[in-house]
Each structure stands twice: as structure tokens, then as C-alpha cells.
Design a protein around this motif. Structure first.
Motif, PDB file in Angstrom:
ATOM      1  N   THR A  28      -2.559   6.649  -6.802  1.00  0.00           N
ATOM      2  CA  THR A  28      -2.477   5.295  -6.245  1.00  0.00           C
ATOM      3  C   THR A  28      -3.716   4.976  -5.418  1.00  0.00           C
ATOM      4  O   THR A  28      -4.326   3.909  -5.563  1.00  0.00           O
ATOM      5  CB  THR A  28      -1.215   5.154  -5.373  1.00  0.00           C
ATOM      6  OG1 THR A  28      -0.060   5.425  -6.163  1.00  0.00           O
ATOM      7  CG2 THR A  28      -1.115   3.734  -4.814  1.00  0.00           C
ATOM      8  N   LEU A  29      -4.108   5.901  -4.552  1.00  0.00           N
ATOM      9  CA  LEU A  29      -5.300   5.695  -3.732  1.00  0.00           C
ATOM     10  C   LEU A  29      -6.552   5.657  -4.598  1.00  0.00           C
ATOM     11  O   LEU A  29      -7.462   4.852  -4.367  1.00  0.00           O
ATOM     12  CB  LEU A  29      -5.409   6.806  -2.690  1.00  0.00           C
ATOM     13  CG  LEU A  29      -6.582   6.703  -1.709  1.00  0.00           C
ATOM     14  CD1 LEU A  29      -6.514   5.400  -0.918  1.00  0.00           C
ATOM     15  CD2 LEU A  29      -6.591   7.903  -0.771  1.00  0.00           C
ATOM     16  N   ARG A  30      -6.616   6.516  -5.606  1.00  0.00           N
ATOM     17  CA  ARG A  30      -7.765   6.536  -6.499  1.00  0.00           C
ATOM     18  C   ARG A  30      -7.934   5.183  -7.210  1.00  0.00           C
ATOM     19  O   ARG A  30      -9.032   4.645  -7.298  1.00  0.00           O
ATOM     20  CB  ARG A  30      -7.610   7.653  -7.532  1.00  0.00           C
ATOM     21  CG  ARG A  30      -8.807   7.789  -8.477  1.00  0.00           C
ATOM     22  CD  ARG A  30      -8.506   8.848  -9.537  1.00  0.00           C
ATOM     23  NE  ARG A  30      -8.332  10.165  -8.943  1.00  0.00           N
ATOM     24  CZ  ARG A  30      -9.325  10.987  -8.676  1.00  0.00           C
ATOM     25  NH1 ARG A  30     -10.572  10.619  -8.948  1.00  0.00           N
ATOM     26  NH2 ARG A  30      -9.094  12.159  -8.149  1.00  0.00           N
ATOM     27  N   THR A  31      -6.820   4.642  -7.701  1.00  0.00           N
ATOM     28  CA  THR A  31      -6.881   3.350  -8.397  1.00  0.00           C
ATOM     29  C   THR A  31      -7.319   2.233  -7.456  1.00  0.00           C
ATOM     30  O   THR A  31      -8.145   1.390  -7.809  1.00  0.00           O
ATOM     31  CB  THR A  31      -5.498   3.006  -8.995  1.00  0.00           C
ATOM     32  OG1 THR A  31      -5.138   4.027  -9.933  1.00  0.00           O
ATOM     33  CG2 THR A  31      -5.532   1.661  -9.705  1.00  0.00           C
ATOM     34  N   ALA A  32      -6.765   2.231  -6.237  1.00  0.00           N
ATOM     35  CA  ALA A  32      -7.125   1.200  -5.264  1.00  0.00           C
ATOM     36  C   ALA A  32      -8.603   1.290  -4.901  1.00  0.00           C
ATOM     37  O   ALA A  32      -9.314   0.277  -4.853  1.00  0.00           O
ATOM     38  CB  ALA A  32      -6.256   1.320  -4.017  1.00  0.00           C
ATOM     39  N   PHE A  33      -9.064   2.506  -4.644  1.00  0.00           N
ATOM     40  CA  PHE A  33     -10.456   2.697  -4.256  1.00  0.00           C
ATOM     41  C   PHE A  33     -11.395   2.335  -5.410  1.00  0.00           C
ATOM     42  O   PHE A  33     -12.449   1.729  -5.207  1.00  0.00           O
ATOM     43  CB  PHE A  33     -10.682   4.149  -3.824  1.00  0.00           C
ATOM     44  CG  PHE A  33     -12.050   4.403  -3.265  1.00  0.00           C
ATOM     45  CD1 PHE A  33     -12.430   3.856  -2.049  1.00  0.00           C
ATOM     46  CD2 PHE A  33     -12.966   5.181  -3.953  1.00  0.00           C
ATOM     47  CE1 PHE A  33     -13.700   4.075  -1.531  1.00  0.00           C
ATOM     48  CE2 PHE A  33     -14.234   5.411  -3.449  1.00  0.00           C
ATOM     49  CZ  PHE A  33     -14.607   4.856  -2.235  1.00  0.00           C
ATOM     50  N   TYR A  34     -11.007   2.677  -6.633  1.00  0.00           N
ATOM     51  CA  TYR A  34     -11.831   2.336  -7.795  1.00  0.00           C
ATOM     52  C   TYR A  34     -12.004   0.823  -7.913  1.00  0.00           C
ATOM     53  O   TYR A  34     -13.103   0.329  -8.204  1.00  0.00           O
ATOM     54  CB  TYR A  34     -11.196   2.894  -9.066  1.00  0.00           C
ATOM     55  CG  TYR A  34     -11.868   2.414 -10.331  1.00  0.00           C
ATOM     56  CD1 TYR A  34     -13.074   2.957 -10.757  1.00  0.00           C
ATOM     57  CD2 TYR A  34     -11.297   1.407 -11.102  1.00  0.00           C
ATOM     58  CE1 TYR A  34     -13.698   2.507 -11.907  1.00  0.00           C
ATOM     59  CE2 TYR A  34     -11.908   0.947 -12.254  1.00  0.00           C
ATOM     60  CZ  TYR A  34     -13.109   1.513 -12.655  1.00  0.00           C
ATOM     61  OH  TYR A  34     -13.725   1.045 -13.796  1.00  0.00           O
ATOM     62  N   ARG A  35     -10.938   0.066  -7.689  1.00  0.00           N
ATOM     63  CA  ARG A  35     -11.031  -1.395  -7.787  1.00  0.00           C
ATOM     64  C   ARG A  35     -11.963  -1.971  -6.727  1.00  0.00           C
ATOM     65  O   ARG A  35     -12.730  -2.898  -6.990  1.00  0.00           O
ATOM     66  CB  ARG A  35      -9.639  -2.019  -7.663  1.00  0.00           C
ATOM     67  CG  ARG A  35      -8.753  -1.763  -8.876  1.00  0.00           C
ATOM     68  CD  ARG A  35      -7.345  -2.288  -8.660  1.00  0.00           C
ATOM     69  NE  ARG A  35      -6.543  -2.155  -9.865  1.00  0.00           N
ATOM     70  CZ  ARG A  35      -5.232  -2.389  -9.925  1.00  0.00           C
ATOM     71  NH1 ARG A  35      -4.577  -2.750  -8.821  1.00  0.00           N
ATOM     72  NH2 ARG A  35      -4.577  -2.247 -11.072  1.00  0.00           N
ATOM     73  N   ILE A  36     -11.897  -1.413  -5.518  1.00  0.00           N
ATOM     74  CA  ILE A  36     -12.794  -1.876  -4.453  1.00  0.00           C
ATOM     75  C   ILE A  36     -14.243  -1.572  -4.812  1.00  0.00           C
ATOM     76  O   ILE A  36     -15.127  -2.436  -4.728  1.00  0.00           O
ATOM     77  CB  ILE A  36     -12.420  -1.212  -3.116  1.00  0.00           C
ATOM     78  CG1 ILE A  36     -11.026  -1.652  -2.667  1.00  0.00           C
ATOM     79  CG2 ILE A  36     -13.453  -1.551  -2.044  1.00  0.00           C
ATOM     80  CD1 ILE A  36     -10.485  -0.861  -1.486  1.00  0.00           C
ATOM     81  N   VAL A  37     -14.491  -0.332  -5.239  1.00  0.00           N
ATOM     82  CA  VAL A  37     -15.860   0.070  -5.573  1.00  0.00           C
ATOM     83  C   VAL A  37     -16.387  -0.715  -6.767  1.00  0.00           C
ATOM     84  O   VAL A  37     -17.557  -1.120  -6.797  1.00  0.00           O
ATOM     85  CB  VAL A  37     -15.908   1.591  -5.849  1.00  0.00           C
ATOM     86  CG1 VAL A  37     -17.278   1.998  -6.366  1.00  0.00           C
ATOM     87  CG2 VAL A  37     -15.578   2.365  -4.580  1.00  0.00           C
ATOM     88  N   LYS A  38     -15.537  -0.966  -7.761  1.00  0.00           N
ATOM     89  CA  LYS A  38     -15.968  -1.714  -8.940  1.00  0.00           C
ATOM     90  C   LYS A  38     -16.418  -3.119  -8.573  1.00  0.00           C
ATOM     91  O   LYS A  38     -17.428  -3.619  -9.086  1.00  0.00           O
ATOM     92  CB  LYS A  38     -14.833  -1.768  -9.964  1.00  0.00           C
ATOM     93  CG  LYS A  38     -15.250  -2.388 -11.296  1.00  0.00           C
ATOM     94  CD  LYS A  38     -14.113  -2.330 -12.304  1.00  0.00           C
ATOM     95  CE  LYS A  38     -14.534  -2.948 -13.635  1.00  0.00           C
ATOM     96  NZ  LYS A  38     -13.416  -2.922 -14.622  1.00  0.00           N
ATOM     97  N   ALA A  39     -15.675  -3.763  -7.656  1.00  0.00           N
ATOM     98  CA  ALA A  39     -16.084  -5.104  -7.209  1.00  0.00           C
ATOM     99  C   ALA A  39     -17.424  -5.055  -6.487  1.00  0.00           C
ATOM    100  O   ALA A  39     -18.285  -5.927  -6.671  1.00  0.00           O
ATOM    101  CB  ALA A  39     -15.005  -5.698  -6.304  1.00  0.00           C
ATOM    102  N   LEU A  40     -17.622  -4.031  -5.651  1.00  0.00           N
ATOM    103  CA  LEU A  40     -18.903  -3.874  -4.957  1.00  0.00           C
ATOM    104  C   LEU A  40     -20.033  -3.572  -5.926  1.00  0.00           C
ATOM    105  O   LEU A  40     -21.170  -4.034  -5.738  1.00  0.00           O
ATOM    106  CB  LEU A  40     -18.794  -2.751  -3.925  1.00  0.00           C
ATOM    107  CG  LEU A  40     -17.984  -3.052  -2.668  1.00  0.00           C
ATOM    108  CD1 LEU A  40     -17.829  -1.784  -1.831  1.00  0.00           C
ATOM    109  CD2 LEU A  40     -18.659  -4.141  -1.840  1.00  0.00           C
ATOM    110  N   MET A  41     -19.753  -2.807  -6.983  1.00  0.00           N
ATOM    111  CA  MET A  41     -20.791  -2.426  -7.927  1.00  0.00           C
ATOM    112  C   MET A  41     -21.389  -3.633  -8.640  1.00  0.00           C
ATOM    113  O   MET A  41     -22.572  -3.620  -9.019  1.00  0.00           O
ATOM    114  CB  MET A  41     -20.236  -1.436  -8.960  1.00  0.00           C
ATOM    115  CG  MET A  41     -20.045  -0.040  -8.413  1.00  0.00           C
ATOM    116  SD  MET A  41     -21.588   0.645  -7.775  1.00  0.00           S
ATOM    117  CE  MET A  41     -20.963   1.877  -6.658  1.00  0.00           C
ATOM    118  N   ARG A  42     -20.598  -4.672  -8.841  1.00  0.00           N
ATOM    119  CA  ARG A  42     -21.147  -5.879  -9.471  1.00  0.00           C
ATOM    120  C   ARG A  42     -22.253  -6.475  -8.601  1.00  0.00           C
ATOM    121  O   ARG A  42     -23.269  -6.956  -9.107  1.00  0.00           O
ATOM    122  CB  ARG A  42     -20.034  -6.899  -9.695  1.00  0.00           C
ATOM    123  CG  ARG A  42     -19.045  -6.512 -10.778  1.00  0.00           C
ATOM    124  CD  ARG A  42     -18.166  -7.693 -11.182  1.00  0.00           C
ATOM    125  NE  ARG A  42     -17.275  -7.317 -12.279  1.00  0.00           N
ATOM    126  CZ  ARG A  42     -16.035  -6.878 -12.116  1.00  0.00           C
ATOM    127  NH1 ARG A  42     -15.525  -6.757 -10.890  1.00  0.00           N
ATOM    128  NH2 ARG A  42     -15.289  -6.549 -13.148  1.00  0.00           N
TER     129      ARG A  42
END
Length: 272
Positions: free
Chosen positions: A4-18
Motif C-alpha cells: 500500500t505504501l509502495r503504491t502511494a509513494f510510486y504515484r507521488i514520485v511519478k507525478a513529480l517525475m513528469r
């Protein structure tokens, strides 16, 4: 790290990566920032809990080498939001300080540029620190917050200070606003007292036609702005920088953020 934490963190990082991709930031620079932030947080948390803060202890918690931790502890993060904050202070003073408000309408007055009382120059001197009135006027004109009238006075055009063209200031807002939301979520994850939960809500639907969005955007701009102005009035009356007679202890920052979002909806799973 659980799923759950991995998925949440991935979504945050993915938005920043753009954003990082668009700005041409290399992965190594991002990794270095992550290391710096982790070291800073661990150091602060250890100090707050009364534990001994050492390079070896931080290295053990973060998984970094002692050499990396020692180098990172010597660096200091730099703030880039000074110009934005000065503009917000000037705008707030124009909205609330009785010297710069029209006594009849209660709205921000049209100010003469110079003068001992009730002038734009006086407003900037009081609320912007050492920034000149000419520089502040140029900045407010650039982002279409204020304009010069034919007689040389200064008129407020907008009651909100939002950078419109400066990528640096917009990036500074990213660094100020997103951490506040994450901090609120972190607080709500860790607090055990239901009465201490901070307000965190959103409303959205995922099957809207494209044609409905312009009307909704306009609706949000109008109603959200009026609500924020009401919150702003309350905070102004209780903030000691603007209302010196306010009594109480501590020095706390508090506020409310409202943001609009839209994006393509994820495909729905077919019903069985």
C-alpha cells in the motif's frame, strides 16, 4: 515497504517525475535530493525525540554510508520563495490594512504611487521589506495583479497573488504547497485522537463529458475564491503580524488550500 505504501509513494514520485523530465533534471540529481531530505528528516526526528544525533546513527537508519551522511549534514537547503512571499504580504496589506482600503466600499483603494499616507509606496515599505515600490509594481503588473491608471495611481486587479508566467515562482509554489498537503496526510495517519484529525476531503467523478468542464472550472474559480477570502479574513484578524493585539502563546502556521484537478479517467473494469 508494504504494498500500500509502495503504491502511494510510486504515484507521488511519478507525478513529480513528469516535472523533472520536462525540466531536464537527471536521475542522479533527484537521488541526491532524496538522500539529503532523508538525512535531514532523520536528524530532526532524532533530536525531537531526545536521542543522540550522530553520523553513525543516521547512517544506520538510512542505509547510507557514514561518508555520505557526513557530507549531506554539512549542506543546507535553500529557499527560493522570497519574492512570492513579499508579493503575498503586500496584497494582504492592501486587502486589510485600513490605511489602504476605501472607507466607503470597504474594498482595496486606488492608491497614489507616492505619499506619506495611503500610497502604494507606503504599502510596499510596510509589507515587502527592502523591495522597492517600483520593483513591486513591475512584478504585480507582470502577473496582472495591479495596473497603473492614467493619472499614475495604482489599482488592484485581483485579490489573489498567483505567478502566471515565471517558472521559478511556480516551482517555488510546488515546494511550498505540496509538502503542506503531505504533512496533513501524515498527521492524519499518525494521530490517535479523532478530535485532532485535520480536514482533508475531496470530491470527484470519473465519467464527465469534456464539454462540462469549462462550466465547472468557472464555478470552482468563483466559489472557491470567495471561500478562501472568508478564511483569509478570519486568519488576518487572528495573526499577530497583522493584528498586534492578538494574545496567546506559540507561533503556528495554519491555513487551507483548495486546488482543482482534471485528468483522463482510468478505464473501468467490465461488470461481470
Amino acid at each position: 515497504m508494504d504494498n500500500t505504501l509502495r503504491t502511494a509513494f510510486y504515484r507521488i514520485v511519478k507525478a513529480l517525475m513528469r516535472i523533472l523530465y520536462r525540466k531536464g533534471v537527471a536521475l542522479g540529481d533527484f537521488t541526491q535530493l532524496v538522500k539529503q531530505a532523508y538525512v535531514d528528516v532523520v536528524e530532526q526526528e532524532l533530536a525531537r525525540s531526545g536521542e543522540r544525533v550522530t553520523t553513525s546513527r543516521i547512517a544506520a537508519i538510512t542505509g547510507l554510508t557514514r561518508k555520505d551522511v557526513a557530507q549531506l549534514r554539512e549542506r543546507e537547503a535553500q529557499e527560493t520563495s522570497q519574492r512570492y512571499n513579499r508579493g503575498v504580504r503586500v496584497l494582504t496589506g492592501w486587502l486589510h490594512d485600513t490605511e489602504f482600503v476605501d472607507v466607503t466600499s470597504g474594498q482595496p483603494a486606488i492608491l497614489p504611487f507616492r505619499g506619506e499616507q495611503g500610497s502604494f509606496e507606503r504599502l510596499v515599505q510596510r509589507y515587502s521589506g527592502d523591495m522597492s515600490a517600483f520593483a513591486m509594481l513591475d512584478e504585480m503588473k507582470r502577473i496582472q495583479v495591479a495596473r497603473e491608471t492614467p493619472d499614475g495611481s495604482v489599482e488592484l486587479l485581483s485579490q489573489v497573488y498567483i505567478p502566471q508566467g515565471d517558472e521559478g515562482e511556480k516551482a517555488a509554489l510546488l515546494g511550498m504547497d505540496v509538502p503542506l498537503l503531505i504533512t496533513t496526510i501524515d498527521h492524519n495517519l499518525t494521530t490517535r485522537d479523532p478530535l485532532e484529525l485535520r480536514y482533508q476531503r475531496k470530491v470527484s467523478y470519473d465519467n464527465l463529458p469534456q464539454e462540462a468542464l469549462p462550466e465547472f472550472r468557472a464555478f470552482v474559480r468563483q466559489d472557491a475564491q470567495q471561500l478562501l477570502l472568508r478564511f483569509n479574513d478570519w486568519l488576518y484578524r487572528h495573526d499577530r503580524d497583522h493584528t498586534p493585539g492578538v494574545q496567546g502563546t506559540g507561533q503556528i502556521q495554519a491555513g487551507v488550500g483548495i486546488f482543482y484537478f482534471e485528468q483522463p479517467a482510468e478505464p473501468k473494469e467490465p461488470e461481470q
